[in-house]
Design an enzyme around this catalytic site. Structure first.
Site, PDB file in Angstrom:
ATOM      1  N   ARG A  39       9.422   7.534   6.800  1.00 38.36           N
ATOM      2  CA  ARG A  39       9.745   5.546   6.323  1.00 38.36           C
ATOM      3  C   ARG A  39       9.319   5.780   4.685  1.00 38.36           C
ATOM      4  O   ARG A  39       9.011   6.195   3.716  1.00 38.36           O
ATOM      5  CB  ARG A  39       7.735   5.986   6.869  1.00 38.36           C
ATOM      6  CG  ARG A  39       7.597   5.435   8.143  1.00 38.36           C
ATOM      7  CD  ARG A  39       6.530   5.862   8.497  1.00 38.36           C
ATOM      8  NE  ARG A  39       5.134   5.108   7.902  1.00 38.36           N
ATOM      9  CZ  ARG A  39       3.949   6.018   8.519  1.00 38.36           C
ATOM     10  NH1 ARG A  39       3.840   6.445   9.383  1.00 38.36           N
ATOM     11  NH2 ARG A  39       3.424   4.483   7.459  1.00 38.36           N
ATOM     12  N   ARG A  65       0.079   4.069  -2.238  1.00 39.21           N
ATOM     13  CA  ARG A  65      -0.538   4.046  -1.124  1.00 39.21           C
ATOM     14  C   ARG A  65      -2.239   4.199  -1.416  1.00 39.21           C
ATOM     15  O   ARG A  65      -3.037   3.991  -0.642  1.00 39.21           O
ATOM     16  CB  ARG A  65       0.232   3.811  -0.194  1.00 39.21           C
ATOM     17  CG  ARG A  65      -0.448   3.062   1.468  1.00 39.21           C
ATOM     18  CD  ARG A  65       0.868   3.499   2.762  1.00 39.21           C
ATOM     19  NE  ARG A  65       1.581   4.628   2.920  1.00 39.21           N
ATOM     20  CZ  ARG A  65       1.660   5.553   3.834  1.00 39.21           C
ATOM     21  NH1 ARG A  65       0.616   4.415   4.973  1.00 39.21           N
ATOM     22  NH2 ARG A  65       2.210   6.269   4.108  1.00 39.21           N
ATOM     23  N   ARG A  73       7.101  14.262   5.220  1.00 40.20           N
ATOM     24  CA  ARG A  73       6.967  13.419   6.827  1.00 40.20           C
ATOM     25  C   ARG A  73       8.377  12.813   7.155  1.00 40.20           C
ATOM     26  O   ARG A  73       8.924  12.018   5.957  1.00 40.20           O
ATOM     27  CB  ARG A  73       6.058  12.451   6.945  1.00 40.20           C
ATOM     28  CG  ARG A  73       5.798  12.520   8.261  1.00 40.20           C
ATOM     29  CD  ARG A  73       4.249  11.733   8.501  1.00 40.20           C
ATOM     30  NE  ARG A  73       4.028  10.192   7.517  1.00 40.20           N
ATOM     31  CZ  ARG A  73       2.651   9.692   7.498  1.00 40.20           C
ATOM     32  NH1 ARG A  73       1.885  10.538   8.740  1.00 40.20           N
ATOM     33  NH2 ARG A  73       2.150   8.747   7.561  1.00 40.20           N
ATOM     34  N   ARG A 125     -10.124  -0.723   7.135  1.00 44.88           N
ATOM     35  CA  ARG A 125     -10.072   0.945   6.669  1.00 44.88           C
ATOM     36  C   ARG A 125     -10.681  -0.031   4.582  1.00 44.88           C
ATOM     37  O   ARG A 125     -10.114   0.181   3.518  1.00 44.88           O
ATOM     38  CB  ARG A 125      -8.888   1.475   5.971  1.00 44.88           C
ATOM     39  CG  ARG A 125      -7.616   0.381   5.911  1.00 44.88           C
ATOM     40  CD  ARG A 125      -6.415   1.002   5.913  1.00 44.88           C
ATOM     41  NE  ARG A 125      -4.974   1.097   7.043  1.00 44.88           N
ATOM     42  CZ  ARG A 125      -4.320   1.826   6.964  1.00 44.88           C
ATOM     43  NH1 ARG A 125      -3.826   2.161   5.938  1.00 44.88           N
ATOM     44  NH2 ARG A 125      -3.276   2.442   8.205  1.00 44.88           N
TER      45      ARG A 125
HETATM   46  P1  AMP Z   1      -0.814   3.541   8.731  1.00 43.26           P
HETATM   47  O1  AMP Z   1       0.500   4.324   9.718  1.00 43.26           O
HETATM   48  O2  AMP Z   1      -1.666   3.632   9.028  1.00 43.26           O
HETATM   49  O3  AMP Z   1      -0.202   4.746   7.407  1.00 43.26           O
HETATM   50  O4  AMP Z   1       0.143   2.277   8.382  1.00 43.26           O
HETATM   51  C1  AMP Z   1       1.031   1.814   7.417  1.00 43.26           C
HETATM   52  C2  AMP Z   1       1.179   0.583   7.023  1.00 43.26           C
HETATM   53  O5  AMP Z   1       0.409  -1.086   8.169  1.00 43.26           O
HETATM   54  C3  AMP Z   1       0.269   0.349   6.240  1.00 43.26           C
HETATM   55  O6  AMP Z   1       0.385   0.642   4.813  1.00 43.26           O
HETATM   56  C4  AMP Z   1      -0.865  -0.958   6.616  1.00 43.26           C
HETATM   57  O7  AMP Z   1      -0.203  -1.906   5.692  1.00 43.26           O
HETATM   58  C5  AMP Z   1      -0.699  -1.551   7.785  1.00 43.26           C
HETATM   59  N1  AMP Z   1      -1.452  -1.279   8.206  1.00 43.26           N
HETATM   60  C6  AMP Z   1      -2.069  -0.364   9.225  1.00 43.26           C
HETATM   61  N2  AMP Z   1      -4.306  -0.672   9.527  1.00 43.26           N
HETATM   62  C7  AMP Z   1      -4.370  -1.282   8.203  1.00 43.26           C
HETATM   63  C8  AMP Z   1      -5.562  -1.432   8.223  1.00 43.26           C
HETATM   64  N3  AMP Z   1      -6.658  -1.639   9.322  1.00 43.26           N
HETATM   65  N4  AMP Z   1      -6.085  -2.897   7.589  1.00 43.26           N
HETATM   66  C9  AMP Z   1      -4.651  -3.170   6.705  1.00 43.26           C
HETATM   67  N5  AMP Z   1      -3.433  -2.857   7.004  1.00 43.26           N
HETATM   68  C10 AMP Z   1      -2.665  -1.668   7.374  1.00 43.26           C
END
Ligand code: AMP
Length: 214
Positions: A160, A171, A127, A88
């Site tokens: 969450r 975010r 959610r 990302r």
């Molecule tokens: P998600 O479930 O994909 O929304 O991820 C939850 C949290 O995990 C995000 O808000 C980040 O803090 C961390 N996270 C997940 N994937 C990444 C990534 N590729 N790079 C950096 N942080 C990540």
């Protein structure tokens, strides 16, 4: 099949990536899920990641890339993978390419699930998740049979912290600014496939399957 799914948080890419992985018999590797598991188990990685996650910010690239590097070298990923939530940032995308070059298994497709920002904010803030079995619901579009209670195990659902509307908006802005350069990056490699992410889950899944079969 070696694929990354790109899209805003809440674009539905988690659901779509999971279904596509089952269909392709490859692991669905979701970095957010791996971080959350580490937070739950209070591992050193989880302790590092937690502060960033609670603020709705990305965990630093070096930490995230090291985690993905080790996950992609596990046996089940030898036949392919669907990565969800990674890369990302452009440096993550470039690091992934370097790693896959080393393994001589280049990425095949970057699938971008396109949805508009306001739709995503509504999806995220509605959610609810089951803290016990991980089931995901939505107060409007996918409510549990009994409000606030998991259909499968009866546990009280939670929101969450990073799905609260103010945190979710922040975010999305932060993430999009960092992720957008990945689109021209993969387009330049001829690997980008764009899919309209608005619609019923099954309809979008059909579009995803068609894009992956191209
Ligand atoms: P998600 O479930 O994909 O929304 O991820 C939850 C949290 O995990 C995000 O808000 C980040 O803090 C961390 N996270 C997940 N994937 C990444 C990534 N590729 N790079 C950096 N942080 C990540």
């Amino acid at each position: 099949m070696r694929v990354v799914f790109l899209g805003l948080p809440g674009s539905g890419k988690g659901t779509q990536a999971a279904q596509a992985a089952v269909a392709a018999h490859v692991p669905h590797i979701a970095t957010g899920d791996i971080f959350r598991a580490n937070v739950r188990e209070a591992t050193p990685l989880g302790l590092t990641a937690r502060a960033y996650m609670d603020r709705g910010e990305n965990v630093p690239d070096d930490v995230t890339i090291a985690m993905v590097r080790s996950r992609l070298q596990e046996a089940d990923a030898a036949s392919g993978f669907i990565l969800d939530g990674f890369p990302r940032t452009l440096p993550q995308g470039q690091a992934l390419d370097r790693l896959l070059d080393e393994l001589r298994t280049p990425l095949q497709v970057a699938l971008y699930l396109r949805v508009d920002v306001e739709a995503v904010v509504r999806r995220l803030s509605g959610r609810r998740v089951c803290p016990k079995d991980g089931s995901v619901y939505h107060v409007e579009t996918q409510p549990p049979k009994v409000p606030g209670v998991c259909d499968l195990c009866g546990t009280t659902l939670v929101q969450r912290d990073d799905d609260r509307e103010d945190v979710a908006r922040h975010r999305i802005q932060v993430q999009w600014a960092q992720a957008e350069p990945l689109l021209p990056y993969y387009a330049g490699q001829g690997k980008l496939r764009e899919v309209d992410g608005v619609g019923e889950v099954a309809v979008v899944a059909g579009r995803v399957a068609a894009a992956l079969a191209e």
